[in-house]
Scaffold this motif. Structure first.
Motif, short mmCIF file in Angstrom:
data_model
loop_
_atom_site.label_atom_id
_atom_site.label_comp_id
_atom_site.label_asym_id
_atom_site.label_seq_id
_atom_site.Cartn_x
_atom_site.Cartn_y
_atom_site.Cartn_z
N ALA A 45 25.40 1.93 14.77
CA ALA A 45 24.06 1.36 14.87
C ALA A 45 23.65 0.69 13.56
O ALA A 45 22.97 -0.35 13.57
CB ALA A 45 23.07 2.44 15.27
N VAL A 46 24.04 1.30 12.42
CA VAL A 46 23.66 0.72 11.12
C VAL A 46 24.44 -0.55 10.86
O VAL A 46 23.91 -1.54 10.32
CB VAL A 46 23.87 1.76 10.01
CG1 VAL A 46 23.69 1.11 8.64
CG2 VAL A 46 22.90 2.91 10.17
N THR A 47 25.70 -0.57 11.24
CA THR A 47 26.56 -1.73 10.96
C THR A 47 26.44 -2.83 12.02
O THR A 47 27.16 -3.82 11.93
CB THR A 47 28.02 -1.29 10.86
OG1 THR A 47 28.39 -0.63 12.09
CG2 THR A 47 28.22 -0.33 9.70
N LYS A 50 22.63 -8.31 12.93
CA LYS A 50 21.34 -8.77 13.42
C LYS A 50 21.21 -10.27 13.15
O LYS A 50 21.38 -10.70 12.00
CB LYS A 50 20.19 -8.01 12.74
CG LYS A 50 20.16 -6.53 13.08
CD LYS A 50 18.96 -5.85 12.44
CE LYS A 50 18.91 -4.37 12.79
NZ LYS A 50 17.75 -3.68 12.18
N TYR A 51 20.90 -11.03 14.20
CA TYR A 51 20.77 -12.48 14.09
C TYR A 51 19.30 -12.86 14.21
O TYR A 51 18.55 -12.24 14.98
CB TYR A 51 21.57 -13.17 15.20
CG TYR A 51 23.04 -12.84 15.17
CD1 TYR A 51 23.90 -13.47 14.28
CD2 TYR A 51 23.56 -11.89 16.04
CE1 TYR A 51 25.25 -13.17 14.25
CE2 TYR A 51 24.91 -11.57 16.02
CZ TYR A 51 25.75 -12.22 15.12
OH TYR A 51 27.09 -11.90 15.09
#
Length: 253
Positions: A45-47, A50-51
């Motif tokens: 989830a952390v890696t 995000k665009y």
């Protein structure tokens, strides 16, 4: 020390590992894989990349009617609408049919039979028909195009008998109405018009009726003159007979 450590045993003992292959008991589900462990799920989830969200256009805030308004300005639709208007302006016979479920082969056979009689089968969308007849004298036919339909055009209005004869064999085509010489007619009126004689035959009957009336009038005007001539002719023949009889008697004397 020599007596404690036997000579047959080596000083460094090597151990060879034994490998044993085990088959996974369950079948791996590719479509629904097993959820990862909690810690691994946190790392995923952390890696997760995000665009940035793309900016919204002005059309996203318009209503459906406003978004579809530009479809009427399609240049191709304008060309087809002008074609429909041209067919309506230069056709003396326009028949509108409701088209039920029918195969393409049957439509092709009907189109060929109609084309042999100088009848042209066409089909257009309701928006194109509306764009073609909007603001014209043909706007009254627009309510006939709410469902699947087809139109038949002909430059000769006397072809309506052939049209009804061909379409009678195709029950999928239901006649709704038409236009004959710029006059809107219903289905019953079109069928009644088909039973009427042709224009040439009607003109011949009219000329014959006018000639009969004129001849009858001339005959009535000449009746007294003809009777007077006949009476004079009889009287003249009687006088001639008398004169001939007198001449004969004188010759005998």
């Amino acid at each position: 020390m020599a007596t404690i450590i036997p000579k047959s045993l080596p000083l460094v003992r090597t151990v060879t590992p034994a490998l044993q292959f085990l088959r996974f008991r369950g079948k791996i589900n590719i479509q629904r894989p097993k959820e990862p462990h909690y810690e691994r799920a946190r790392v995923i989830a952390v890696t997760q990349p995000k665009y940035p969200e793309p900016p919204k256009a002005v059309t996203c805030f318009r209503t459906r009617a406003q978004r579809t308004q530009h479809q009427l300005d399609n240049p191709y639709n304008e060309i087809i609408a002008r074609e429909v208007r041209n067919w309506l302006d230069h056709s003396k016979l326009v028949a509108i049919f409701h088209l039920n479920s029918i195969t393409a082969d049957e439509v092709f056979r009907v189109r060929v039979q109609l084309y042999k009689q100088n009848l042209h089968l066409k089909s257009y969308g309701r928006k194109i028909i509306g764009q073609a007849v909007e603001g014209t004298r043909y706007e009254a036919i627009l309510p006939l195009f709410h469902s699947n339909h087809c139109i038949i055009f002909s430059p000769d209005q006397q072809k309506i008998s052939a049209l009804l004869k061909i379409t009678r064999k195709v029950p999928q085509m239901v006649l709704l109405g038409g236009i004959v010489e710029e006059t809107m007619l219903s289905r019953n009126e079109l069928m009644a018009y088909a039973q009427m004689p042709s224009l040439q035959a009607a003109q011949a009957q009219l000329v014959q009726t006018l000639n009969q009336a004129a001849g009858h009038l001339v005959q009535q005007l000449q009746t007294h003159q003809n009777n007077f001539v006949q009476v004079l002719d009889v009287h003249a023949k009687g006088e001639n007979k008398k004169e001939s009889a007198v001449d004969e008697t004188q010759e005998k004397l």
